[in-house]
Write a protein that holds these residues in place. Structure first.
Motif, PDB file in Angstrom:
ATOM      1  N   ARG A   6       0.850  -1.180   0.000  1.00  0.00           N
ATOM      2  CA  ARG A   6       0.000   0.000   0.000  1.00  0.00           C
ATOM      3  C   ARG A   6       0.888   1.232   0.000  1.00  0.00           C
ATOM      4  O   ARG A   6       1.818   1.326   0.785  1.00  0.00           O
ATOM      5  CB  ARG A   6      -0.943  -0.017   1.206  1.00  0.00           C
ATOM      6  CG  ARG A   6      -2.122  -0.980   1.009  1.00  0.00           C
ATOM      7  CD  ARG A   6      -2.886  -1.217   2.290  1.00  0.00           C
ATOM      8  NE  ARG A   6      -4.138  -1.918   2.075  1.00  0.00           N
ATOM      9  CZ  ARG A   6      -4.265  -3.209   1.763  1.00  0.00           C
ATOM     10  NH1 ARG A   6      -3.175  -3.949   1.624  1.00  0.00           N
ATOM     11  NH2 ARG A   6      -5.449  -3.765   1.585  1.00  0.00           N
ATOM     12  N   ASP A   8       0.305   5.313  -0.301  1.00  0.00           N
ATOM     13  CA  ASP A   8      -0.353   6.612  -0.444  1.00  0.00           C
ATOM     14  C   ASP A   8      -1.654   6.511  -1.241  1.00  0.00           C
ATOM     15  O   ASP A   8      -1.836   7.199  -2.250  1.00  0.00           O
ATOM     16  CB  ASP A   8       0.609   7.606  -1.097  1.00  0.00           C
ATOM     17  CG  ASP A   8       0.202   9.057  -0.856  1.00  0.00           C
ATOM     18  OD1 ASP A   8      -0.599   9.312   0.052  1.00  0.00           O
ATOM     19  OD2 ASP A   8       0.701   9.934  -1.591  1.00  0.00           O
ATOM     20  N   GLY A   9      -2.545   5.650  -0.784  1.00  0.00           N
ATOM     21  CA  GLY A   9      -3.857   5.522  -1.408  1.00  0.00           C
ATOM     22  C   GLY A   9      -3.941   4.496  -2.518  1.00  0.00           C
ATOM     23  O   GLY A   9      -5.011   4.273  -3.071  1.00  0.00           O
ATOM     24  N   ASP A  42     -10.765  -1.562   2.444  1.00  0.00           N
ATOM     25  CA  ASP A  42      -9.860  -0.617   3.094  1.00  0.00           C
ATOM     26  C   ASP A  42     -10.166   0.804   2.611  1.00  0.00           C
ATOM     27  O   ASP A  42      -9.920   1.136   1.457  1.00  0.00           O
ATOM     28  CB  ASP A  42      -8.411  -0.977   2.759  1.00  0.00           C
ATOM     29  CG  ASP A  42      -7.404  -0.141   3.517  1.00  0.00           C
ATOM     30  OD1 ASP A  42      -7.788   0.904   4.089  1.00  0.00           O
ATOM     31  OD2 ASP A  42      -6.213  -0.525   3.553  1.00  0.00           O
ATOM     32  N   PRO A  43     -10.692   1.680   3.486  1.00  0.00           N
ATOM     33  CA  PRO A  43     -11.034   3.039   3.052  1.00  0.00           C
ATOM     34  C   PRO A  43      -9.820   3.868   2.645  1.00  0.00           C
ATOM     35  O   PRO A  43      -9.963   4.882   1.962  1.00  0.00           O
ATOM     36  CB  PRO A  43     -11.736   3.643   4.271  1.00  0.00           C
ATOM     37  CG  PRO A  43     -11.236   2.845   5.429  1.00  0.00           C
ATOM     38  CD  PRO A  43     -11.014   1.453   4.906  1.00  0.00           C
ATOM     39  N   ASP A  44      -8.625   3.435   3.053  1.00  0.00           N
ATOM     40  CA  ASP A  44      -7.417   4.170   2.671  1.00  0.00           C
ATOM     41  C   ASP A  44      -6.953   3.833   1.263  1.00  0.00           C
ATOM     42  O   ASP A  44      -6.117   4.542   0.695  1.00  0.00           O
ATOM     43  CB  ASP A  44      -6.281   3.879   3.662  1.00  0.00           C
ATOM     44  CG  ASP A  44      -6.561   4.450   5.036  1.00  0.00           C
ATOM     45  OD1 ASP A  44      -7.244   5.493   5.119  1.00  0.00           O
ATOM     46  OD2 ASP A  44      -6.100   3.858   6.031  1.00  0.00           O
ATOM     47  N   VAL A  45      -7.473   2.741   0.686  1.00  0.00           N
ATOM     48  CA  VAL A  45      -7.132   2.365  -0.684  1.00  0.00           C
ATOM     49  C   VAL A  45      -8.126   3.004  -1.631  1.00  0.00           C
ATOM     50  O   VAL A  45      -9.335   2.813  -1.499  1.00  0.00           O
ATOM     51  CB  VAL A  45      -7.138   0.836  -0.872  1.00  0.00           C
ATOM     52  CG1 VAL A  45      -7.000   0.473  -2.349  1.00  0.00           C
ATOM     53  CG2 VAL A  45      -6.027   0.197  -0.068  1.00  0.00           C
ATOM     54  N   ARG A  46      -7.626   3.767  -2.584  1.00  0.00           N
ATOM     55  CA  ARG A  46      -8.496   4.454  -3.523  1.00  0.00           C
ATOM     56  C   ARG A  46      -8.378   3.911  -4.944  1.00  0.00           C
ATOM     57  O   ARG A  46      -9.316   4.009  -5.725  1.00  0.00           O
ATOM     58  CB  ARG A  46      -8.202   5.955  -3.496  1.00  0.00           C
ATOM     59  CG  ARG A  46      -8.413   6.522  -2.096  1.00  0.00           C
ATOM     60  CD  ARG A  46      -8.376   8.011  -2.055  1.00  0.00           C
ATOM     61  NE  ARG A  46      -8.760   8.484  -0.728  1.00  0.00           N
ATOM     62  CZ  ARG A  46      -9.158   9.719  -0.462  1.00  0.00           C
ATOM     63  NH1 ARG A  46      -9.225  10.618  -1.438  1.00  0.00           N
ATOM     64  NH2 ARG A  46      -9.481  10.074   0.762  1.00  0.00           N
ATOM     65  N   HIS A 251      -9.237  17.275  -1.129  1.00  0.00           N
ATOM     66  CA  HIS A 251      -9.083  16.331  -0.002  1.00  0.00           C
ATOM     67  C   HIS A 251     -10.398  15.581   0.152  1.00  0.00           C
ATOM     68  O   HIS A 251     -11.255  15.937   0.960  1.00  0.00           O
ATOM     69  CB  HIS A 251      -8.732  17.094   1.289  1.00  0.00           C
ATOM     70  CG  HIS A 251      -7.480  17.902   1.191  1.00  0.00           C
ATOM     71  ND1 HIS A 251      -6.220  17.320   1.116  1.00  0.00           N
ATOM     72  CD2 HIS A 251      -7.286  19.250   1.103  1.00  0.00           C
ATOM     73  CE1 HIS A 251      -5.305  18.268   1.019  1.00  0.00           C
ATOM     74  NE2 HIS A 251      -5.922  19.448   0.997  1.00  0.00           N
ATOM     75  N   ARG A 253     -12.945  12.350   0.919  1.00  0.00           N
ATOM     76  CA  ARG A 253     -13.079  11.288   1.900  1.00  0.00           C
ATOM     77  C   ARG A 253     -12.857   9.939   1.234  1.00  0.00           C
ATOM     78  O   ARG A 253     -13.114   9.778   0.040  1.00  0.00           O
ATOM     79  CB  ARG A 253     -14.489  11.316   2.535  1.00  0.00           C
ATOM     80  CG  ARG A 253     -14.792  12.594   3.293  1.00  0.00           C
ATOM     81  CD  ARG A 253     -16.243  12.644   3.704  1.00  0.00           C
ATOM     82  NE  ARG A 253     -16.603  11.504   4.513  1.00  0.00           N
ATOM     83  CZ  ARG A 253     -17.865  11.240   4.897  1.00  0.00           C
ATOM     84  NH1 ARG A 253     -18.845  12.020   4.502  1.00  0.00           N
ATOM     85  NH2 ARG A 253     -18.120  10.193   5.645  1.00  0.00           N
ATOM     86  N   GLY A 254     -12.401   8.954   2.000  1.00  0.00           N
ATOM     87  CA  GLY A 254     -12.230   7.602   1.464  1.00  0.00           C
ATOM     88  C   GLY A 254     -13.556   6.910   1.316  1.00  0.00           C
ATOM     89  O   GLY A 254     -14.563   7.299   1.901  1.00  0.00           O
ATOM     90  N   SER A 256     -15.693   3.951   2.269  1.00  0.00           N
ATOM     91  CA  SER A 256     -15.688   2.973   3.355  1.00  0.00           C
ATOM     92  C   SER A 256     -16.435   1.710   3.009  1.00  0.00           C
ATOM     93  O   SER A 256     -16.288   0.696   3.690  1.00  0.00           O
ATOM     94  CB  SER A 256     -16.285   3.588   4.625  1.00  0.00           C
ATOM     95  OG  SER A 256     -17.617   4.035   4.387  1.00  0.00           O
TER      96      SER A 256
END
Length: 259
Positions: A6, A8-9, A42-46, A251, A253-254, A256
């Motif tokens: 992972r 940075d997104g 994973d909300p941090d994965v875009r 910016h 939001r992820g 979810s």
């Protein structure tokens, strides 16, 4: 068999059987689909980038597995234990980018086609391969290829099973870009999307793109209009407008959960 990083997104999922050039097995499919499920949740994965280790994407099913199938006349019963359906990658709510080097054939090509964007090396070697193994166009290959590259190309590539390089893949519409460093370019695209595109918007658009042929134009307009107020009242929309006016990186939001 499958490694995930992972950054940075971006989730970088690597098919990792370099000693077999990442040839596909039931175990690899289970590991790959589990990695995709983890990235989805994973909300941090875009954005997801899919590649292969050792200069090879995936040459198709492992020849040892093919030999077993030819002797038994059936597929591996272990495949029934995989929880996700074969088309699972197309349901992942994050954009997926395939970075393709070396051989990419059979089920390997299908996995690349189930990604949303394909960046290939000019000297990559792609093939549907199925007719040259006495098989039907398995794993949804016919549907995917016709949808992505058009009927004429699908007929020719599926019925000949011939090998074509990355430069021709670009010309035929099978790939989006042909560059000398496909992984670096895929990561460049992925990081830009992760930083500048709304995860909710990407998930909604992707889901509709994968099902768009079941709708007429008027149905498409009506269905999108039905959810438009939800988007117009969202934090992501306000941030998208503000960042554009203020000339800065948004910016968002992820995501979810899947839409």
């Amino acid at each position: 068999m499958v490694h995930t990083e992972r950054d940075d997104g971006v989730a970088i999922i690597t098919l990792h059987r370099p000693e077999r050039r990442n040839a596909w097995t039931v175990e690899m499919q289970a590991g790959y689909y589990d990695a995709l499920a983890s990235a989805s949740a994973d909300p941090d994965v875009r954005v997801v980038v899919v590649t292969g280790a050792g200069g090879s994407f995936c040459p198709g099913a492992d020849t040892q597995a093919l030999d077993t199938y030819s002797q038994t006349g059936t597929t591996n019963p272990l495949a029934a234990r995989i929880e996700q359906p074969e088309w699972f990658p197309s349901t992942v709510p994050k954009p997926m980018i395939a970075a393709v080097e070396g051989p990419c054939a059979g089920i390997g090509l299908v996995q690349a086609l189930m990604c949303d964007i394909r960046v290939v090396a000019p000297d990559a070697r792609l093939s549907t391969a199925f007719v040259r193994r006495g098989l039907p166009a398995m794993h949804g290959g016919e549907w995917l290829l016709e949808r992505i590259a058009g009927a004429a190309t699908a007929h020719e590539l599926l019925l000949t099973g011939r090998t074509f390089d990355g430069t021709e893949a670009l010309r035929l519409g099978v790939a989006h870009e042909a560059v000398d460093a496909p992984l670096a370019r895929a990561l460049e695209l992925a990081h830009d999307m992760a930083a500048r595109c709304s995860p909710t918007s990407m998930a909604h658009i992707k889901q509709r793109l994968w099902t768009s042929r079941s709708r007429t134009l008027d149905e498409t307009v009506v269905e999108v209009d039905a959810v438009l107020d939800d988007f117009l009242s969202s934090d992501d929309f306000r941030e998208g407008v503000a960042s554009f006016v203020e000339r800065r990186t948004p910016h968002f939001r992820g995501l979810s959960h899947p839409l």
